[in-house]
Design an enzyme around this catalytic site. Structure first.
Site, PDB file in Angstrom:
ATOM      1  N   HIS A 163     -21.636  60.612  53.537  1.00 48.97           N
ATOM      2  CA  HIS A 163     -22.853  60.374  54.325  1.00 48.97           C
ATOM      3  C   HIS A 163     -23.009  61.438  55.404  1.00 48.97           C
ATOM      4  O   HIS A 163     -22.026  62.055  55.815  1.00 48.97           O
ATOM      5  CB  HIS A 163     -22.755  59.021  55.054  1.00 48.97           C
ATOM      6  CG  HIS A 163     -22.837  57.816  54.177  1.00 48.97           C
ATOM      7  ND1 HIS A 163     -21.918  56.786  54.240  1.00 48.97           N
ATOM      8  CD2 HIS A 163     -23.739  57.448  53.241  1.00 48.97           C
ATOM      9  CE1 HIS A 163     -22.257  55.839  53.379  1.00 48.97           C
ATOM     10  NE2 HIS A 163     -23.351  56.215  52.754  1.00 48.97           N
ATOM     11  N   CYS A 248     -19.477  52.921  60.707  1.00 49.32           N
ATOM     12  CA  CYS A 248     -20.029  52.108  59.606  1.00 49.32           C
ATOM     13  C   CYS A 248     -19.693  50.622  59.721  1.00 49.32           C
ATOM     14  O   CYS A 248     -20.258  49.818  58.993  1.00 49.32           O
ATOM     15  CB  CYS A 248     -19.574  52.654  58.266  1.00 49.32           C
ATOM     16  SG  CYS A 248     -17.818  52.648  58.079  1.00 49.32           S
TER      17      CYS A 248
HETATM   18  N1  LIG Z   1     -21.574  54.467  56.771  1.00 51.28           N
HETATM   19  C1  LIG Z   1     -20.393  54.623  56.199  1.00 51.28           C
HETATM   20  O1  LIG Z   1     -19.627  55.493  56.577  1.00 51.28           O
HETATM   21  N2  LIG Z   1     -20.090  53.833  55.186  1.00 51.28           N
HETATM   22  C2  LIG Z   1     -18.877  53.881  54.456  1.00 51.28           C
HETATM   23  C3  LIG Z   1     -19.064  53.276  53.117  1.00 51.28           C
HETATM   24  C4  LIG Z   1     -17.820  53.299  52.314  1.00 51.28           C
HETATM   25  C5  LIG Z   1     -17.944  52.603  50.977  1.00 51.28           C
HETATM   26  N3  LIG Z   1     -16.679  52.584  50.334  1.00 51.28           N
HETATM   27  C6  LIG Z   1     -18.966  53.279  50.093  1.00 51.28           C
HETATM   28  O2  LIG Z   1     -18.581  54.178  49.355  1.00 51.28           O
HETATM   29  O3  LIG Z   1     -20.134  52.917  50.109  1.00 51.28           O
END
Ligand SMILES: NC(=O)NCCC[C@H](N)C(=O)O
Length: 258
Positions: A163, A248
């Protein structure tokens, strides 16, 4: 009105099955993750944030990463359409939570995709990362939702990490922090401070000049402390194994009218 509420979502039993895209999969200890999550929530509370738990989504391994499901601008909650199909069932619970807090609710629609992790707000500028999870239609829909409210939306390419906010976040004064190997175009940001660790690029602004950071970035913590910031460090190691970071695990709601 200014508010200090933060949405969080308790990790579910399937956390260890969470998505991994840019790093090698490592075994996740779910009990340890729950302890780390509780300490993270406690750190928010200790800095006067009222935490609001979104109803758990135990079927969804990645639901703890609540930031990806909603983007706040002023009192408007833009419910996302996550780029990973397996994450789309996470949004109804979040929609219910923001609606019950009195937010005005808007949505990203097919064919748009957007993950909240791709959205970095600095005052009224909203940077949106166009990358693996957020597509062009998603960027356009962010523009349509927030530009009429006074925001300026700036699209930036993201190809090296999951991201935009895996690559960059911002200090209270607007300086963008980034770990150069993860950032596609540092020159797109007006003030850029390069940090020595990838997780050092991730800060949550707690207020009063304090920064919440992962304890996996001690050199960056030293750099920022030397620049006069106060760092509050937490261990989020189990979430980092799933490409998660401090940002997140919560969504801060700073302008509610309810
Ligand atoms: N905003 C973020 O940094 N989100 C992390 C998401 C990790 C999750 N394992 C994903 O791949 O969607």
């Amino acid at each position: 009105m200014p508010s200090k509420k933060a949405l969080v979502r308790r990790p579910g039993p399937r956390l260890a099955e969470g998505l991994v895209t840019h790093i090698e999969r490592e075994k996740v200890d779910v009990d340890r993750a729950v302890e780390q999550w509780e300490a993270y929530v406690e750190a928010l509370r200790a800095h006067d944030w009222e935490t609001i738990e979104v109803e758990p989504a135990d079927d969804c391994p990645d639901s703890v990463f609540v930031e990806d499901t909603v983007v706040m601008y002023r009192n408007v909650a833009l419910i996302t359409r996550p780029g990973a199909e397996s994450r789309r069932k996470e949004t109804p619970g979040v929609e219910e939570a923001v609606a019950s807090l009195g937010c005005s609710v808007n949505w990203i629609w097919e064919p748009g995709t957007l993950d909240g992790g791709d959205v970095l707000k600095i005052a009224d500028t909203i940077y949106v990362g166009r990358g693996g999870r957020t597509n062009t239609a998603g960027v356009q829909q962010v523009r349509a939702a927030f530009e009429p409210l006074g925001a300026r939306v700036v699209a930036v390419p993201v190809s090296k990490v999951l991201h935009l906010k895996s690559a960059v976040t911002a200090l209270p004064d607007g300086t963008v922090l980034g770990h150069i190997p993860s950032v596609d175009r540092p020159s797109l940001f007006p003030g850029f401070l390069s940090v020595p660790e990838q997780s050092g690029a991730h800060v949550v602004l707690l207020g009063g000049g304090k920064l919440l950071m992962a304890d996996s970035a001690p050199k960056t913590a030293e750099l920022l402390t030397d620049l006069g910031h106060e760092v509050v460090a937490v261990d989020i190691g189990e979430f980092e194994k799933l490409e998660g970071c401090v940002t997140c695990l919560s969504v801060r709601l700073r302008e509610l009218y309810a």
